[in-house]
Design an enzyme around this catalytic site. Structure first.
Site, PDB file in Angstrom:
ATOM      1  N   ARG A  46       0.842  -1.197   0.000  1.00  0.00           N
ATOM      2  CA  ARG A  46       0.000   0.000   0.000  1.00  0.00           C
ATOM      3  C   ARG A  46       0.879   1.250   0.000  1.00  0.00           C
ATOM      4  O   ARG A  46       0.529   2.274  -0.588  1.00  0.00           O
ATOM      5  CB  ARG A  46      -0.954   0.001   1.198  1.00  0.00           C
ATOM      6  CG  ARG A  46      -1.775   1.288   1.316  1.00  0.00           C
ATOM      7  CD  ARG A  46      -3.043   1.105   2.126  1.00  0.00           C
ATOM      8  NE  ARG A  46      -2.869   0.345   3.340  1.00  0.00           N
ATOM      9  CZ  ARG A  46      -2.374   0.820   4.487  1.00  0.00           C
ATOM     10  NH1 ARG A  46      -1.984   2.075   4.567  1.00  0.00           N
ATOM     11  NH2 ARG A  46      -2.264   0.049   5.541  1.00  0.00           N
ATOM     12  N   TYR A  98     -15.853  16.663 -16.840  1.00  0.00           N
ATOM     13  CA  TYR A  98     -16.311  15.278 -16.819  1.00  0.00           C
ATOM     14  C   TYR A  98     -17.391  15.094 -15.755  1.00  0.00           C
ATOM     15  O   TYR A  98     -17.259  15.592 -14.632  1.00  0.00           O
ATOM     16  CB  TYR A  98     -15.111  14.369 -16.558  1.00  0.00           C
ATOM     17  CG  TYR A  98     -15.462  12.946 -16.217  1.00  0.00           C
ATOM     18  CD1 TYR A  98     -16.307  12.188 -17.026  1.00  0.00           C
ATOM     19  CD2 TYR A  98     -14.941  12.347 -15.080  1.00  0.00           C
ATOM     20  CE1 TYR A  98     -16.626  10.894 -16.708  1.00  0.00           C
ATOM     21  CE2 TYR A  98     -15.241  11.037 -14.753  1.00  0.00           C
ATOM     22  CZ  TYR A  98     -16.100  10.314 -15.569  1.00  0.00           C
ATOM     23  OH  TYR A  98     -16.417   9.017 -15.245  1.00  0.00           O
ATOM     24  N   ASP A 172      -6.587  18.878 -15.388  1.00  0.00           N
ATOM     25  CA  ASP A 172      -6.927  17.553 -15.894  1.00  0.00           C
ATOM     26  C   ASP A 172      -6.468  17.522 -17.353  1.00  0.00           C
ATOM     27  O   ASP A 172      -7.068  18.138 -18.224  1.00  0.00           O
ATOM     28  CB  ASP A 172      -8.436  17.324 -15.781  1.00  0.00           C
ATOM     29  CG  ASP A 172      -8.858  15.931 -16.249  1.00  0.00           C
ATOM     30  OD1 ASP A 172      -8.115  15.315 -17.032  1.00  0.00           O
ATOM     31  OD2 ASP A 172      -9.955  15.480 -15.863  1.00  0.00           O
ATOM     32  N   LYS A 198      -7.406   6.126 -19.847  1.00  0.00           N
ATOM     33  CA  LYS A 198      -7.609   6.562 -21.219  1.00  0.00           C
ATOM     34  C   LYS A 198      -6.315   6.453 -22.036  1.00  0.00           C
ATOM     35  O   LYS A 198      -5.790   5.372 -22.201  1.00  0.00           O
ATOM     36  CB  LYS A 198      -8.176   7.980 -21.225  1.00  0.00           C
ATOM     37  CG  LYS A 198      -9.675   8.063 -20.950  1.00  0.00           C
ATOM     38  CD  LYS A 198     -10.109   7.631 -19.579  1.00  0.00           C
ATOM     39  CE  LYS A 198     -11.580   7.927 -19.315  1.00  0.00           C
ATOM     40  NZ  LYS A 198     -11.945   7.622 -17.906  1.00  0.00           N
TER      41      LYS A 198
END
Length: 383
Positions: A46, A98, A172, A198
């Site tokens: 982690r 978005y 972004d 993406k």
């Protein structure tokens, strides 16, 4: 390194034990220690994993950052940025972002005391005029999803920092990628975010988010948030994303070629009312896009002359090469309907205010042969 070389070698070293050219998939949760607290740089996955570390170094190199972070999704990356704020703090974001980002802002963080303003970032003054004493973060998305609006990253950042140097500016950069809009950190912003699901991954086979920063103190804070909240990318996804990054420059060249050809085709089609693509000289922010982007990408949105939802559905249900599906940025071409898919969580009144109407269609133009893509659009539009 030039960018094309950096996608392959940036931040990378051959694996130390064997000399493996690609980092192995370290599919482990924990690591042996020679004494309590004494280890070889890894204690629990982690906190860090060697495969993820290799990817994060590549992420940092792509945006000329010093630190990169790989998250379990793009929204997990945004969530971690917002966790740097406290109740009463205010975020100024673009009015066309978005739908998942809008949902995260308004339905989760707003009820926990953060305040959000959504402004048209076509004009720098719209951003600076909205700044208050509580403003702590500017959230820029450019090109926007789905209307392909362009915000001037450098001018907004300069204006904001001149007004209040303590305000964080985040971008972004998912649609443009660092191949086209690079490096965003060099334009003065503090944080660059990508949905690596993406274009960075590029093959529709993983879900991941990325953050890149230059400031060491900010990097330390984001690492602690990621470690404490646990929104990490796993080793297999990290391996796949690193593989995708190595061909980013090659894929983006074809995405751009095909995207431009599709946009020009749609502009001249009798059934199309309006095309949204920053590479068209008719785009209202074409000059800004040309200034801060090396090319214009593979995302194209358009509106039909028949404004009915049924007309859009007829088109969407009859494409053969363009697959009707969520997401974008893979090698295959996708088509989506923002009203019912990516932006369904935005209230209808808000969608209509900015122009997300029933006949709006978004294309993620892939790397197939352009003649096949144009033929597919032609037959679907003529149904």
């Amino acid at each position: 390194m030039k960018f094309n070389t950096k996608t392959i070698h940036g931040g990378q070293e051959h694996e130390e034990a064997t000399g493996a050219v690609m980092p192995p998939i370290f599919q482990t949760s924990t690591y042996a220690q020679s004494s309590p607290g004494v280890n070889k740089g890894y204690a629990y996955s982690r906190a860090a994993n060697p495969t993820r570390t290799a990817l994060e170094k590549a992420f940092a190199a792509l945006e000329n950052g010093t630190h990169g972070f790989a998250f379990s999704s793009g929204l997990a990356a945004i969530d971690s940025v917002l966790r740097t704020l406290k109740p009463g703090d205010e975020v100024i974001a673009g009015d066309d972002i978005y739908g998942g980002s809008y949902r995260l802002f308004t339905r989760l963080f707003q009820k926990n005391g953060l305040k959000f303003q959504f402004v048209d970032m076509d004009e720098v003054s719209n951003v600076t005029n909205a700044i208050s004493e509580n403003t702590k973060l500017i959230w820029i998305e450019t090109p926007t999803n789905p209307l392909m609006k362009i915000a001037d990253i450098e001018e907004i950042t300069k204006a904001v920092k001149n007004k209040r140097a303590d305000i964080l500016v985040a971008v972004d950069n998912t649609f443009a990628t660092p191949y086209l809009q690079r490096p965003a950190l060099d334009l003065g912003v503090d944080i660059v975010m990508h949905s690596a699901t993406k274009y960075l991954g590029g093959h529709s086979d993983l879900v991941m988010g990325a953050l890149m920063v230059k400031d060491a103190q900010l990097a330390e804070e984001l690492h602690f948030i990621q470690f404490a909240a646990g929104a990490i990318a796993g080793p297999m996804d990290s391996f796949l994303a690193l593989r995708g990054v190595k061909t980013l420059h090659l894929r983006m060249q074809r995405h751009c070629e095909n995207g431009k050809a599709v946009a020009e085709y749609l502009v001249n089609h009798p059934k199309v009312r309006e095309v949204f693509y920053p590479g068209l000289e008719s785009h209202p922010s074409y000059e800004i896009a040309k200034k801060q982007m090396d090319d214009f990408g593979g995302m194209v949105s358009f509106r039909l002359k028949d404004e009915s939802k049924q007309a859009a559905l007829t088109f969407l249900e009859n494409t053969k090469i363009f697959t009707l599906a969520e997401s974008l940025g893979g090698v295959e071409s996708l088509v989506s309907h923002p009203v019912t898919m990516t932006h369904a969580s935005i209230p209808e009144a808000e969608r209509l205010k900015i122009g997300i109407t029933d006949s709006l269609i978004r294309l993620s133009v892939g790397v197939e042969d352009i003649d096949d893509l144009l033929a597919d659009l032609e037959q679907a539009l003529n149904r």
